[in-house]
Every structure is written in structure tokens, then in C-alpha cells.
Design an enzyme around this catalytic site. Structure first.
Site, PDB file in Angstrom:
ATOM      1  N   CYS A  18      -5.205  -0.537   0.946  1.00  0.00           N
ATOM      2  CA  CYS A  18      -5.622  -0.899   2.298  1.00  0.00           C
ATOM      3  C   CYS A  18      -5.458   0.343   3.185  1.00  0.00           C
ATOM      4  O   CYS A  18      -4.916   1.364   2.761  1.00  0.00           O
ATOM      5  CB  CYS A  18      -4.768  -2.044   2.824  1.00  0.00           C
ATOM      6  SG  CYS A  18      -3.000  -1.617   2.927  1.00  0.00           S
ATOM      7  N   HIS A  47       5.049  -0.224  -2.089  1.00  0.00           N
ATOM      8  CA  HIS A  47       5.636  -0.885  -3.254  1.00  0.00           C
ATOM      9  C   HIS A  47       4.720  -0.744  -4.475  1.00  0.00           C
ATOM     10  O   HIS A  47       4.038  -1.689  -4.880  1.00  0.00           O
ATOM     11  CB  HIS A  47       5.906  -2.357  -2.955  1.00  0.00           C
ATOM     12  CG  HIS A  47       7.091  -2.559  -2.053  1.00  0.00           C
ATOM     13  ND1 HIS A  47       7.263  -3.688  -1.289  1.00  0.00           N
ATOM     14  CD2 HIS A  47       8.166  -1.778  -1.811  1.00  0.00           C
ATOM     15  CE1 HIS A  47       8.392  -3.593  -0.600  1.00  0.00           C
ATOM     16  NE2 HIS A  47       8.949  -2.434  -0.906  1.00  0.00           N
ATOM     17  N   GLU A 132      10.025  -5.050   5.368  1.00  0.00           N
ATOM     18  CA  GLU A 132       9.280  -5.348   6.594  1.00  0.00           C
ATOM     19  C   GLU A 132      10.017  -6.380   7.447  1.00  0.00           C
ATOM     20  O   GLU A 132      10.098  -6.245   8.672  1.00  0.00           O
ATOM     21  CB  GLU A 132       7.872  -5.849   6.243  1.00  0.00           C
ATOM     22  CG  GLU A 132       7.008  -6.045   7.469  1.00  0.00           C
ATOM     23  CD  GLU A 132       5.686  -6.715   7.168  1.00  0.00           C
ATOM     24  OE1 GLU A 132       5.234  -7.495   8.032  1.00  0.00           O
ATOM     25  OE2 GLU A 132       5.106  -6.469   6.089  1.00  0.00           O
ATOM     26  N   ASN A 230       2.448  -8.625  -1.629  1.00  0.00           N
ATOM     27  CA  ASN A 230       1.043  -9.060  -1.620  1.00  0.00           C
ATOM     28  C   ASN A 230       0.477  -9.155  -3.032  1.00  0.00           C
ATOM     29  O   ASN A 230      -0.382  -9.983  -3.308  1.00  0.00           O
ATOM     30  CB  ASN A 230       0.196  -8.155  -0.719  1.00  0.00           C
ATOM     31  CG  ASN A 230      -0.140  -6.822  -1.351  1.00  0.00           C
ATOM     32  OD1 ASN A 230      -1.141  -6.675  -2.050  1.00  0.00           O
ATOM     33  ND2 ASN A 230       0.690  -5.813  -1.104  1.00  0.00           N
TER      34      ASN A 230
END
Length: 323
Positions: A18, A47, A132, A230
Site C-alpha cells: 500500500c 510487518h 499501532e 492485515n
């Protein structure tokens, strides 16, 4: 699934890097080019095992805390963001910081600070221990409570049920998050939504692509590391959307040939911190085992890019600066 017995690969698009990950990885590469090795990085920059090992080979030194960085050295903050306490520690140690926090994570930090100033109780949907979540919680520790799932809702107490807002970690399953939010709203009918969607556009897009592809797949392979939130979610989404089986792998060599027994259609995707070279390795591995036909399942076009951290941007020409 089609009636054909021909073995095929469905390749999810979008997949892989992304904009935030691309920016963070490039920040470490540019810092190494500009300042020379070693450049320190607090936590894993993103990650992904392959990315971290590649940067380590180039001279990046990954540490858990800023206290491990020699005074005055360069340190990059990872894409997942840091709390104000970490920034203060870096400042005390006179570290030269390069902030590679994803701008979408920074947005959640700003929301947390704003709602804390307005004396809201903030219910942060996320996973305990994730970097996060630690960074966001650190922005307003007295106002934020972590909610990991709908099962946690009964335990939550707030000061004023009319001043409650939910925020979320950017890398969650959209469906699971909304299930948690529904449970929160039952308990707190006046629960406010974030000013804008907190779950990252890329996380959502990758989940939509997998949902579209999964019903046609006997098996879905998700390329990504186990500590990548994710990526783990993509396996869950694939199974929930009807894939016969789904596994998370870092590399093609981890594919067990037994997984392919009786399989006609394999879906392939990758988490938002995975370089495309690893996906190509999986597709080549499958081709060697008879899965030569590849069809891309395209559900969204991604054009967003983020500029590098300001410490790494080239100086603006004088003429441009005046205009």
C-alpha cells in the site's frame, strides 16, 4: 467455479504494497543512502519478514526501543506510529528522527487527540500489543479503552454515555470491526463514528478482492507474515467468503504440496506489506505444479501515493519556494 478441470490461479488485485508501506520502506532505503549505515529503526518498519531481512542486509539495525539507539544517531519510526512518550525519549537522547508513520495512522492519532481534548471516552477497536494500538493509545491514555471484540463490550464503562466515540486500528477486518461497533452501539446508542473511515483503504480493498475471488477457489494462499494484522485478516476473510481452505505463507517454499491435492483453482493474494517479488515466486511455484493459467481478479484501482518524510525530501529550488 467453472466446469473445466484445467488448473488455474486467480490473482487478486489490488494486493501487496500500500502507499504507507511503500513510503516507509523507501524512507529506510533513502536514509541509508543519505546517511550511510547504520540507520536504526524502532520496531519492524513494516510487518514483513523478507522486507526486514533485506533492509537489515543493507545496514538497517532494528531495535525494540529508542533507548537502544546510540545518542545522536538516526532512527526511523515504523509505519505503525509511536506514542508521544517514544518521541520524548528520542528527543532526550538527541536522536535524529525520521518519522515513517503512515499518514492514515497519523490521522487516527489526530482524531484521538481531538476527542480527548473534548473530554470524550474513546473506544479503540484493535488488537492488544499491536504497535499501532500502543501508539494511538499513548496519545490519550486517560481517555482510551481498547475493545478487541464484541465480547469485550459488556466490561466497558464510560463517564458520560452521550460523549463516546469509536476509533479503530487501520488494519482490521471490516466485517469484524462493524460487528464490534454494532455491539458497542447497542450499549451506547449515542456512540459517535470517526470523522472519516479509520480502516485503511488498502486493507478494505484487499479484503474486497479476496471476498470476490474466494467463492471460486478451492484454496487461497495469502502471502504475508504472521505478525501482519492485515495479512492474517485476509485468511479469515477468504474462509468466511467460501474458500475451501486458506493458508498464510511468507515464501513459496512454505507451500505444502498436500494442500494442492484435488485442487483445481488456487487464489493468490498478499498483505499490504508484501513486495510483489514474493507473489511472483508463489505464482511460479504453482505453475511448476500444473497451475499455468493465471487470471487477475481486479476489483479496484489504487492511485494514492504519499510523499517521503520531510527529513528525506530534496530541498525545494529557490524559485519554486517563492512561487
Amino acid at each position: 467455479m467453472s466446469g473445466s478441470d484445467a488448473k488455474q490461479v486467480l490473482l487478486a488485485k489490488p494486493r501487496g504494497y500500500c502507499a504507507g508501506v511503500d513510503r516507509a520502506v523507501e524512507a529506510v532505503e533513502q536514509a541509508l543512502d543519505k546517511y550511510g549505515a547504520p540507520v536504526y529503526v524502532r520496531k519492524e518498519i513494516v510487518h514483513n519478514k523478507h522486507v526486514v531481512e533485506t533492509l537489515r542486509d543493507r545496514g538497517a539495525i532494528f531495535v525494540e526501543e529508542a533507548s537502544e539507539v546510540p545518542e545522536g544517531a538516526h532512527v526511523v519510526f515504523s509505519a505503525h506510529g509511536v506514542s508521544p512518550a517514544v518521541r520524548d525519549e528520542a528527543k532526550d537522547r538527541q536522536l535524529k528522527t525520521i518519522d515513517a508513520t503512515c499518514p492514515l495512522v497519523t490521522k487516527v492519532h489526530q482524531e484521538a487527540k481531538r476527542f480527548a481534548r473534548e473530554e470524550y471516552d474513546i473506544l479503540l477497536v484493535g488488537h492488544a500489543g499491536h504497535e499501532e494500538v500502543e501508539g494511538t493509545s499513548g496519545e490519550a491514555p486517560d481517555n482510551i479503552q481498547l475493545v478487541e471484540s464484541a465480547a469485550d463490550v459488556d466490561k466497558i464503562e464510560v463517564r458520560d454515555p452521550d460523549k463516546v466515540v469509536w476509533l479503530s486500528q487501520t488494519t482490521l477486518s471490516v466485517d469484524e470491526t462493524m460487528e464490534t461497533v454494532r455491539a458497542l452501539r447497542e450499549k451506547f446508542p449515542n456512540l459517535q463514528n470517526p470523522p472519516s473511515d479509520d480502516i485503511c483503504y488498502a486493507t478494505q480493498n484487499r479484503q474486497v478482492a479476496v471476498k470476490t475471488m474466494a467463492p471460486r477457489c478451492d484454496l487461497v494462499l495469502v502471502v504475508g507474515s504472521r505478525n501482519s494484522s492485515n495479512s492474517v485478516r485476509l485468511v479469515e476473510v477468504a474462509l468466511g467468503a467460501g474458500a475451501g481452505a486458506s493458508y498464510l505463507i511468507d515464501y513459496a517454499k512454505e507451500i505444502d504440496d498436500a494442500w494442492l491435492d484435488g485442487v483445481t483453482t488456487v487464489g493468490v493474494t498478499s498483505g499490504a506489506s508484501v513486495p510483489e517479488v514474493l507473489v511472483r515466486g508463489v505464482v511460479d511455484h504453482l505453475a511448476e505444479r500444473g497451475f499455468g493459467s493465471v487470471e487477475e481478479v481486479d476489483t479496484a484501482e489504487e492511485t494514492l501515493t504519499f510523499s517521503l518524510p520531510r527529513e528525506l525530501r530534496p530541498p525545494r529550488p529557490a524559485a519554486a519556494a517563492k512561487s
